[in-house]
Design a protein around this motif. Structure first.
Motif, mmCIF file in Angstrom:
data_model
loop_
_atom_site.group_PDB
_atom_site.id
_atom_site.type_symbol
_atom_site.label_atom_id
_atom_site.label_comp_id
_atom_site.label_asym_id
_atom_site.label_seq_id
_atom_site.Cartn_x
_atom_site.Cartn_y
_atom_site.Cartn_z
ATOM 1 N N PRO A 91 0.812 -1.086 0.176
ATOM 2 C CA PRO A 91 0.100 -0.238 -0.075
ATOM 3 C C PRO A 91 0.673 1.001 0.288
ATOM 4 C CG PRO A 91 -1.367 -1.278 1.331
ATOM 5 C CD PRO A 91 0.113 -2.225 1.105
ATOM 6 N N SER A 92 1.971 1.229 0.118
ATOM 7 C CA SER A 92 3.078 2.402 0.489
ATOM 8 C C SER A 92 3.275 3.177 -0.031
ATOM 9 C CB SER A 92 4.116 1.884 1.364
ATOM 10 O OG SER A 92 4.709 1.549 0.937
ATOM 11 N N MET A 93 3.193 2.803 -1.700
ATOM 12 C CA MET A 93 3.805 2.677 -2.703
ATOM 13 C C MET A 93 1.956 3.774 -3.441
ATOM 14 S SD MET A 93 5.498 3.149 -5.515
ATOM 15 C CE MET A 93 6.849 1.680 -5.291
ATOM 16 N N LYS A 94 1.779 3.339 -3.268
ATOM 17 C CA LYS A 94 0.012 3.772 -3.755
ATOM 18 C C LYS A 94 -0.812 4.841 -3.598
ATOM 19 C CE LYS A 94 -5.003 2.823 -3.727
ATOM 20 N NZ LYS A 94 -6.536 2.043 -3.815
ATOM 21 N N VAL A 95 -0.185 5.018 -1.845
ATOM 22 C CA VAL A 95 -0.208 6.002 -0.973
ATOM 23 C C VAL A 95 0.613 7.187 -1.902
ATOM 24 C CG1 VAL A 95 0.341 7.125 1.312
ATOM 25 C CG2 VAL A 95 -1.091 4.570 0.713
ATOM 26 N N PHE A 96 2.322 7.033 -2.075
ATOM 27 C CA PHE A 96 2.736 7.869 -2.687
ATOM 28 C C PHE A 96 2.559 8.100 -3.987
ATOM 29 C CE2 PHE A 96 6.135 9.016 -5.641
ATOM 30 C CZ PHE A 96 7.297 9.657 -5.072
ATOM 31 N N LEU A 97 2.299 6.849 -5.298
ATOM 32 C CA LEU A 97 1.667 7.447 -6.394
ATOM 33 C C LEU A 97 0.607 8.318 -6.373
ATOM 34 C CD1 LEU A 97 2.503 4.290 -8.241
ATOM 35 C CD2 LEU A 97 3.432 6.854 -8.268
ATOM 36 N N GLU A 98 -0.614 8.179 -5.372
ATOM 37 C CA GLU A 98 -1.623 8.978 -6.000
ATOM 38 C C GLU A 98 -1.638 10.204 -4.551
ATOM 39 O OE1 GLU A 98 -4.788 6.941 -3.431
ATOM 40 O OE2 GLU A 98 -5.060 5.888 -5.370
ATOM 41 N N GLU A 99 0.301 10.482 -4.618
ATOM 42 C CA GLU A 99 -0.410 11.862 -4.209
ATOM 43 C C GLU A 99 0.701 12.331 -4.840
ATOM 44 O OE1 GLU A 99 -1.113 13.963 -1.761
ATOM 45 O OE2 GLU A 99 -2.332 12.182 -0.481
ATOM 46 N N PHE A 100 1.282 12.092 -5.896
ATOM 47 C CA PHE A 100 2.696 12.121 -7.151
ATOM 48 C C PHE A 100 2.433 12.784 -8.100
ATOM 49 C CE2 PHE A 100 6.117 11.457 -9.774
ATOM 50 C CZ PHE A 100 6.514 12.679 -9.573
ATOM 51 N N LEU A 101 1.872 11.754 -8.840
ATOM 52 C CA LEU A 101 0.926 11.150 -10.087
ATOM 53 C C LEU A 101 0.290 12.307 -10.465
ATOM 54 C CD1 LEU A 101 0.323 7.171 -10.614
ATOM 55 C CD2 LEU A 101 2.615 8.816 -11.398
ATOM 56 N N PRO A 102 -1.140 13.320 -9.895
ATOM 57 C CA PRO A 102 -1.996 13.999 -9.791
ATOM 58 C C PRO A 102 -0.682 15.328 -10.096
ATOM 59 C CG PRO A 102 -2.938 13.002 -8.482
ATOM 60 C CD PRO A 102 -1.384 11.966 -8.379
ATOM 61 N N ARG A 103 0.469 15.314 -9.447
ATOM 62 C CA ARG A 103 1.508 16.911 -9.840
ATOM 63 C C ARG A 103 1.914 16.953 -10.792
ATOM 64 N NH1 ARG A 103 4.744 15.762 -6.236
ATOM 65 N NH2 ARG A 103 5.777 18.278 -6.668
ATOM 66 N N PHE A 104 2.311 14.880 -10.605
ATOM 67 C CA PHE A 104 3.520 15.452 -11.969
ATOM 68 C C PHE A 104 3.043 14.956 -13.480
ATOM 69 C CE2 PHE A 104 5.688 11.321 -14.425
ATOM 70 C CZ PHE A 104 6.699 11.764 -14.824
ATOM 71 N N LEU A 105 1.795 14.496 -13.628
ATOM 72 C CA LEU A 105 1.189 14.264 -14.755
ATOM 73 C C LEU A 105 -0.979 14.306 -14.742
ATOM 74 C CD1 LEU A 105 2.996 11.104 -16.394
ATOM 75 C CD2 LEU A 105 3.105 13.310 -16.989
ATOM 76 N N PRO A 106 -1.656 15.803 -14.762
ATOM 77 C CA PRO A 106 -2.604 15.759 -14.134
ATOM 78 C C PRO A 106 -3.580 15.464 -15.047
ATOM 79 C CG PRO A 106 -1.383 18.269 -13.622
ATOM 80 C CD PRO A 106 -0.359 17.258 -14.900
ATOM 81 N N ASP A 107 -3.170 15.144 -15.943
ATOM 82 C CA ASP A 107 -4.579 14.227 -17.404
ATOM 83 C C ASP A 107 -3.553 13.347 -17.019
ATOM 84 O OD1 ASP A 107 -5.024 17.114 -17.688
ATOM 85 O OD2 ASP A 107 -3.717 17.212 -19.105
ATOM 86 N N LEU A 108 -2.998 12.816 -16.430
ATOM 87 C CA LEU A 108 -3.319 10.879 -16.285
ATOM 88 C C LEU A 108 -4.105 10.019 -15.590
ATOM 89 C CD1 LEU A 108 -1.128 9.133 -17.149
ATOM 90 C CD2 LEU A 108 -0.047 8.993 -14.731
ATOM 91 N N GLU A 109 -4.909 9.730 -17.081
ATOM 92 C CA GLU A 109 -5.652 8.630 -15.867
ATOM 93 C C GLU A 109 -5.242 6.558 -15.629
ATOM 94 O OE1 GLU A 109 -9.228 7.917 -18.632
ATOM 95 O OE2 GLU A 109 -9.249 10.059 -20.190
ATOM 96 N N TYR A 110 -5.590 6.853 -14.701
ATOM 97 C CA TYR A 110 -4.742 5.624 -13.893
ATOM 98 C C TYR A 110 -5.190 4.664 -13.439
ATOM 99 C CZ TYR A 110 -3.390 8.781 -9.617
ATOM 100 O OH TYR A 110 -3.343 9.113 -8.758
ATOM 101 N N LEU A 111 -4.888 3.587 -12.663
ATOM 102 C CA LEU A 111 -5.596 3.037 -12.110
ATOM 103 C C LEU A 111 -4.568 2.195 -10.688
ATOM 104 C CD1 LEU A 111 -7.778 1.871 -10.062
ATOM 105 C CD2 LEU A 111 -7.768 -0.116 -11.808
ATOM 106 N N CYS A 112 -4.350 2.365 -9.265
ATOM 107 C CA CYS A 112 -3.463 1.371 -8.741
ATOM 108 C C CYS A 112 -3.926 0.400 -7.651
ATOM 109 C CB CYS A 112 -2.240 2.356 -7.721
ATOM 110 S SG CYS A 112 -1.885 3.311 -7.905
ATOM 111 N N ILE A 113 -2.998 -1.082 -8.022
ATOM 112 C CA ILE A 113 -3.902 -1.979 -7.153
ATOM 113 C C ILE A 113 -2.683 -2.837 -6.407
ATOM 114 C CG2 ILE A 113 -4.558 -4.509 -7.411
ATOM 115 C CD1 ILE A 113 -6.174 -3.596 -10.393
ATOM 116 N N THR A 114 -2.666 -2.470 -5.172
ATOM 117 C CA THR A 114 -2.079 -3.126 -4.596
ATOM 118 C C THR A 114 -2.377 -4.087 -4.111
ATOM 119 O OG1 THR A 114 -3.486 -2.591 -2.802
ATOM 120 C CG2 THR A 114 -2.310 -0.347 -3.338
ATOM 121 N N HIS A 115 -1.110 -5.315 -3.855
ATOM 122 C CA HIS A 115 -1.114 -6.185 -3.344
ATOM 123 C C HIS A 115 -0.146 -6.752 -1.742
ATOM 124 C CE1 HIS A 115 -1.354 -6.163 -7.148
ATOM 125 N NE2 HIS A 115 -2.011 -7.780 -7.248
ATOM 126 N N GLU A 116 -0.661 -7.905 -1.274
ATOM 127 C CA GLU A 116 -0.138 -7.777 -0.247
ATOM 128 C C GLU A 116 1.247 -8.830 -0.191
ATOM 129 O OE1 GLU A 116 -2.392 -10.231 2.273
ATOM 130 O OE2 GLU A 116 -4.098 -8.729 2.622
#
Length: 203
Positions: free
Chosen positions: A16-41
């Motif tokens: 999950p921590s990578m998802k937390v990072f990407l969901e904060e970073f990606l909207p700043r980095f590429l505001p128009d990017l359509e993406y989905l983050c899927i985490t695993h255990e």
């Protein structure tokens, strides 16, 4: 500004921590990017999931992100690529974080200094030990030594918000390769989009 096609980038993540990072970073980095983050255990859950996920999402472009944690990067990447082929796709971006997500934070000591009010960390990346944080055996342990109050999820959220958008400002080579890889994925998506539009005009 990047104009996105109907395709979506699907990030398959180890935890999950990578998802937390990407969901904060990606909207700043590429505001128009359509993406989905899927985490695993963890790593095993991620690897078992890859063939199934690739078969299930046919409209997505996949990016797999996994920590190295001291393993051989070459063999880790080869195993992940074999799993992708088993899922019927070979055009998948695989990025190995060396060694852990925290190495990306240690690659921007000046940012850590600002976020955690630790002026003594400023300029630390110029010292040999921290010039290439990917080489540290345990970046997470090193980070806690420098900033004892660091907490993984909240710290990740803060760093995702504060991480510089230019990859060259980060001393972590794996972060630089991650950013370059995402740019290449987007470029490939745009090429496919233009090719489809050209084919439609010719019909």
């Amino acid at each position: 500004m990047v104009t996105m096609s109907m395709e979506k980038i699907i990030f398959l993540l180890e935890e999950p921590s990578m998802k937390v990072f990407l969901e904060e970073f990606l909207p700043r980095f590429l505001p128009d990017l359509e993406y989905l983050c899927i985490t695993h255990e963890g790593k095993q859950d991620l690897e078992k999931s890859i063939p199934r996920k690739l078969k299930a999402f046919r409209r997505g472009v996949f990016v797999i992100v996994r920590d190295n944690d001291g393993a051989d990067c070459y063999f880790v990447k080869k195993r992940l690529m074999d799993l992708c082929k088993g899922g019927g796709q070979s055009d998948v971006l695989i990025r190995i974080v060396c060694q852990e997500l925290e190495s990306w934070y240690l690659g921007v000591m000046d940012v850590l200094a600002d976020v955690y009010n630790r002026p003594r960390l400023t300029g630390l990346n110029r010292k040999a030990k921290y010039r290439n944080p990917d080489r540290l055996g345990s970046p997470s342990s090193e980070l806690v030594k420098l900033i004892p109050e660091f907490r993984k999820i909240e710290g990740t959220r803060q760093m995702g918000t504060a991480m510089p958008l230019r990859e060259t400002e980060n001393f972590s080579i794996s972060f630089q390769f991650f950013i370059k890889g995402v740019h290449q994925v987007i470029n490939n998506m745009e090429i496919r989009k233009k090719a489809r539009h050209s084919a439609m005009r010719q019909e």
